[in-house]
Design an enzyme around this catalytic site. Structure first.
Site, PDB file in Angstrom:
ATOM      1  N   LYS A 113     -29.050  -8.582  37.613  1.00 11.46           N
ATOM      2  CA  LYS A 113     -30.239  -7.805  37.248  1.00 11.46           C
ATOM      3  C   LYS A 113     -31.432  -8.730  37.161  1.00 11.46           C
ATOM      4  CE  LYS A 113     -31.186  -7.519  32.292  1.00 11.46           C
ATOM      5  NZ  LYS A 113     -32.227  -6.921  31.502  1.00 11.46           N
TER       6      LYS A 113
ATOM      7  N   LYS B 290     -35.880 -11.864  32.699  1.00 14.53           N
ATOM      8  CA  LYS B 290     -36.846 -12.930  32.426  1.00 14.53           C
ATOM      9  C   LYS B 290     -36.153 -14.260  32.212  1.00 14.53           C
ATOM     10  CE  LYS B 290     -37.234 -11.608  27.585  1.00 14.53           C
ATOM     11  NZ  LYS B 290     -37.414 -10.190  27.297  1.00 14.53           N
TER      12      LYS B 290
ATOM     13  N   LYS C  29     -26.043 -12.617  26.229  1.00 17.11           N
ATOM     14  CA  LYS C  29     -27.144 -13.384  25.649  1.00 17.11           C
ATOM     15  C   LYS C  29     -26.644 -14.567  24.843  1.00 17.11           C
ATOM     16  CE  LYS C  29     -30.612  -9.760  25.579  1.00 17.11           C
ATOM     17  NZ  LYS C  29     -31.816  -9.302  24.904  1.00 17.11           N
TER      18      LYS C  29
HETATM   19  P1  ATP Z   1     -33.836  -9.672  27.888  1.00 21.99           P
HETATM   20  O1  ATP Z   1     -33.153 -10.199  29.096  1.00 21.99           O
HETATM   21  O2  ATP Z   1     -34.321 -10.730  26.923  1.00 21.99           O
HETATM   22  O3  ATP Z   1     -33.077  -8.585  27.180  1.00 21.99           O
HETATM   23  P2  ATP Z   1     -35.351  -7.712  29.315  1.00 21.99           P
HETATM   24  O4  ATP Z   1     -35.991  -8.098  30.558  1.00 21.99           O
HETATM   25  O5  ATP Z   1     -34.084  -6.911  29.351  1.00 21.99           O
HETATM   26  O6  ATP Z   1     -35.171  -9.000  28.427  1.00 21.99           O
HETATM   27  P3  ATP Z   1     -36.216  -5.942  27.263  1.00 21.99           P
HETATM   28  O7  ATP Z   1     -37.471  -5.931  26.451  1.00 21.99           O
HETATM   29  O8  ATP Z   1     -34.919  -6.259  26.610  1.00 21.99           O
HETATM   30  O9  ATP Z   1     -36.448  -6.932  28.472  1.00 21.99           O
HETATM   31  O10 ATP Z   1     -36.048  -4.553  27.993  1.00 21.99           O
HETATM   32  C1  ATP Z   1     -37.070  -3.595  28.133  1.00 21.99           C
HETATM   33  C2  ATP Z   1     -36.555  -2.464  29.003  1.00 21.99           C
HETATM   34  O11 ATP Z   1     -36.480  -2.893  30.363  1.00 21.99           O
HETATM   35  C3  ATP Z   1     -35.158  -1.974  28.644  1.00 21.99           C
HETATM   36  O12 ATP Z   1     -35.158  -0.563  28.643  1.00 21.99           O
HETATM   37  C4  ATP Z   1     -34.275  -2.499  29.741  1.00 21.99           C
HETATM   38  O13 ATP Z   1     -33.159  -1.675  29.978  1.00 21.99           O
HETATM   39  C5  ATP Z   1     -35.232  -2.483  30.919  1.00 21.99           C
HETATM   40  N1  ATP Z   1     -34.853  -3.446  31.969  1.00 21.99           N
HETATM   41  C6  ATP Z   1     -34.774  -4.791  31.821  1.00 21.99           C
HETATM   42  N2  ATP Z   1     -34.414  -5.369  32.977  1.00 21.99           N
HETATM   43  C7  ATP Z   1     -34.274  -4.375  33.888  1.00 21.99           C
HETATM   44  C8  ATP Z   1     -33.921  -4.330  35.281  1.00 21.99           C
HETATM   45  N3  ATP Z   1     -33.655  -5.439  35.958  1.00 21.99           N
HETATM   46  N4  ATP Z   1     -33.869  -3.124  35.900  1.00 21.99           N
HETATM   47  C9  ATP Z   1     -34.149  -1.989  35.217  1.00 21.99           C
HETATM   48  N5  ATP Z   1     -34.481  -1.953  33.913  1.00 21.99           N
HETATM   49  C10 ATP Z   1     -34.549  -3.132  33.242  1.00 21.99           C
HETATM   50 MG    MG Z   2     -33.009  -6.513  27.463  1.00 20.78          MG
END
Ligand code: ATP
Ligand code: MG
Length: 332
Positions: free
Chosen positions: A195, A198, A112
């Protein structure tokens, strides 16, 4: 009943498909077997710059999506992190138990901060995994439903809980990550080595659940596969197709083997067309339900207020014990 705890950021407005399959689906499942606490983690959101008006609106959007996904406030505790001040308070204590080098090894921080650039990286982003430790320990959680990217933070939580318990006496439960292997990491549709996230460079790789269904259908249809034509699950050699099969299988409850059989001798086009339809059938009612909750913000806020009250009762009790163990003089 064992305890479960997890949190999701309100930053993007819409949850993406990875959030849903990797995490939120498991939240819903665990409310049956666990005393479950789920929160919208607005304190974590401000580790990167946020527009105040958007953050406030997106916090409601996140809560509405959690309800739309199937969280039931009668069966779990749903709240907003900043409504429970004990998170920040225990976070400080945990900061003071963490080595600088230890925190520096967190790969989520490295990823990040690389995206933010050195000049824009905050100390909050550096210490957010430690706030997450406090989030979990406050509820004495046994299980933490998350995606694979969070595994290291759960390890850190166990390390710090053990360190605190060893130094000050038994206080915290050691939690385990609840990671469902099949959906632990949903991949970007345009870059199946990354992965789904967002903050992806190419929005075509990202399915936002609140987007117009036809937008999501189109993204499925233009997903990257490979030059081969066989529909077979092979995460190493066929990551794109395998990702589509995982999504398809999870959303429909069909096994991968059944899907391989169904598409034997058929091309990727057929698979994508059908999956696009599955996606539309999934997001259409999800969006409608989310909108229903958003149409009644007073009711939504009441649910969150009640959740915060339940959460605070648990969190305040744990914090008081931790403060006492550390040696803080109780207020007279
Ligand atoms: P950021 O990239 O800003 O961290 P994020 O998409 O990971 O955003 P979070 O709110 O940090 O969103 O994560 C929420 C949940 O979603 C966490 O448990 C994280 O492990 C899960 N998660 C995020 N992306 C994935 C993915 N591509 N596949 C499976 N689980 C995911
Ligand atoms: Mg995350």
């Amino acid at each position: 009943r064992p305890r479960a705890l997890s949190g999701i950021q309100p930053t993007a407005g819409s949850f993406h498909l990875g959030n849903y399959l990797g995490a939120v689906r498991q939240y819903v499942a665990l409310q049956e077997s666990h005393d479950a606490f789920y929160m919208v983690v607005d304190l974590h959101a401000i580790t990167v710059p946020q527009d105040p008006k958007e953050l406030r609106a997106n916090t409601r959007v996140a809560a509405a999506q959690l309800l739309a996904a199937g969280l039931d406030p009668e069966r779990c505790t749903l709240f907003v992190q900043s409504h429970v001040p004990e998170h920040a308070q225990l976070g400080w204590v945990m900061n003071c138990l963490t080595g600088f080098g230890e925190a520096s090894r967190m790969t989520q921080f490295k990823d990040k901060s690389a995206k933010q650039g050195a000049g824009a990286t905050t100390v909050g982003l550096f210490t957010y995994p430690i706030l997450q430790v406090a989030d979990i320990l406050l509820y004495q959680a046994d299980a933490v439903p998350v995606g694979e990217d969070q595994r290291q933070h759960i390890e850190l939580t166990r390390d710090l809980a053990e360190r605190f318990n060893g130094r000050f006496g038994d206080t915290f439960t050691l939690p385990s990550a609840h990671i469902v292997r099949e959906t632990a990491k949903i991949y970007d549709l345009q870059d199946p080595s990354a992965k789904m996230s967002k903050s992806t460079a190419n929005p075509k790789g990202l399915i936002n659940l609140l987007d117009e269904p036809k937008v999501s259908a189109k993204k499925i249809k233009s997903a990257v596969t490979d030059t081969d034509t066989v529909i077979r699950f092979d995460a190493e050699k066929k990551p794109g197709v395998s990702n589509l099969l995982t999504i398809y299988s999870t959303l429909t409850g069909t096994t991968i083997a059944e899907l391989e059989q169904k598409y034997e001798g058929k091309g990727y086009g057929a698979l994508k067309t059908d999956l696009a339809e599955v996606m539309v059938d999934f997001v259409t009612p999800f969006r409608a339900r989310t909108q229903e909750y958003l149409d009644d913000p007073a009711e939504l806020d009441a649910v969150l207020a009640k959740g915060a009250e339940k959460a605070r009762a648990v969190a305040a009790d744990t914090l008081a014990r931790a403060y006492d163990r550390v040696g803080f003089l109780p207020p007279a």
